[in-house]
Design an enzyme around this catalytic site. Sequence first.
Site, PDB file in Angstrom:
ATOM      1  N   TYR A  17       3.676  -5.819  -3.235  1.00 48.29           N
ATOM      2  CA  TYR A  17       3.538  -5.890  -1.561  1.00 48.29           C
ATOM      3  C   TYR A  17       3.404  -4.422  -1.194  1.00 48.29           C
ATOM      4  O   TYR A  17       4.508  -3.455  -1.838  1.00 48.29           O
ATOM      5  CB  TYR A  17       4.542  -6.674  -0.944  1.00 48.29           C
ATOM      6  CG  TYR A  17       4.426  -6.908   0.422  1.00 48.29           C
ATOM      7  CD1 TYR A  17       3.261  -7.347   1.104  1.00 48.29           C
ATOM      8  CD2 TYR A  17       5.279  -6.032   1.416  1.00 48.29           C
ATOM      9  CE1 TYR A  17       2.933  -7.662   2.335  1.00 48.29           C
ATOM     10  CE2 TYR A  17       4.979  -6.303   2.824  1.00 48.29           C
ATOM     11  CZ  TYR A  17       4.038  -6.852   3.294  1.00 48.29           C
ATOM     12  OH  TYR A  17       3.865  -6.863   4.581  1.00 48.29           O
ATOM     13  N   LYS A  18       2.780  -3.857  -0.524  1.00 43.33           N
ATOM     14  CA  LYS A  18       2.659  -2.539   0.258  1.00 43.33           C
ATOM     15  C   LYS A  18       2.971  -2.555   1.754  1.00 43.33           C
ATOM     16  O   LYS A  18       1.972  -3.462   2.556  1.00 43.33           O
ATOM     17  CB  LYS A  18       1.087  -1.917  -0.100  1.00 43.33           C
ATOM     18  CG  LYS A  18       1.066  -0.635   0.588  1.00 43.33           C
ATOM     19  CD  LYS A  18      -0.462  -0.197   0.341  1.00 43.33           C
ATOM     20  CE  LYS A  18      -0.624   1.351   0.624  1.00 43.33           C
ATOM     21  NZ  LYS A  18      -2.088   1.530   0.454  1.00 43.33           N
TER      22      LYS A  18
END
Length: 289
Positions: free
Chosen positions: A187-188
Amino acid sequence: MTSLTELARPSGGLAMVAMDQRESLRALLGEHSPAPVPDSDITKFKLAVATELGAYASGFLIDREFGFDQVLGERLLPPTCGLILAADRLRHPPEGGPVVETSLDEAITPAHVRERGVVAMKLLLVWRPDEHRDERLAMAQEFVRRCADAGLLSILEGVVRPTSDDDFDRLQLEAAAELGALRPSLYKAQVPRRGLGDQAEVARVCERITATVPVPWVVLSQGVTIEDFPRAVRTACSAGASGFLAGRAIWSDTLADPAPLLRSRAVDRLKRLAEVVDSSARPWQEAAA
């Protein structure tokens, strides 16, 4: 199935360069040119970044339109730098400015790009609690599925557009909860509050993202200055992030004369950021356990 080892440093941290900007990069280059910026100049800059920074990055993100084929064909990245392909199509307002909506790039066949050497794909979502929320979630879920079916890592990037610090915190945590539940490989997220102000408050939100997202996560550099980004990375990593996937905070001051400025400015900057990751990031293996 590819693992995050393909994008990680020996420490288990992630120090990755984002070079998938499109019209926003054209606008940045335009600040240094009196004439309209052609597509070839966008591609040229991206190839310069790959050439000069690839040896110091654990991963490199690029888009299909500008430079992907050349990066592969000219073997610009060493084996230690995993190749990430942007799987998103970006829609900007007619007058320019930030991305307002995204969609999956249907011209990309995940199995085919994996055969060519891609290890991960990335999808940007402009997350907002409006009437299209379920559609975006369905698109993100389809993206994660396509990556898994092709043996690719999936990177989901949830970007929010806050109106205040409190709104930033709330939206980031809601986005992290909904998108993280889809279990992408990574996840960014934006740096909470753009890394400004009380670092204890920034760390508090990062800790809540860590507790919310059931997979490793990294920060991007949107909205964070070159000067502030190292501190922001350290704060996020100390609070559970596994590193960064960043662009502007690494290379945005090299646009006027890319090759020499990348060597004299961006290389050392990326090395220092990698040291921050090695010393403070939560290894991805621990985050994924």
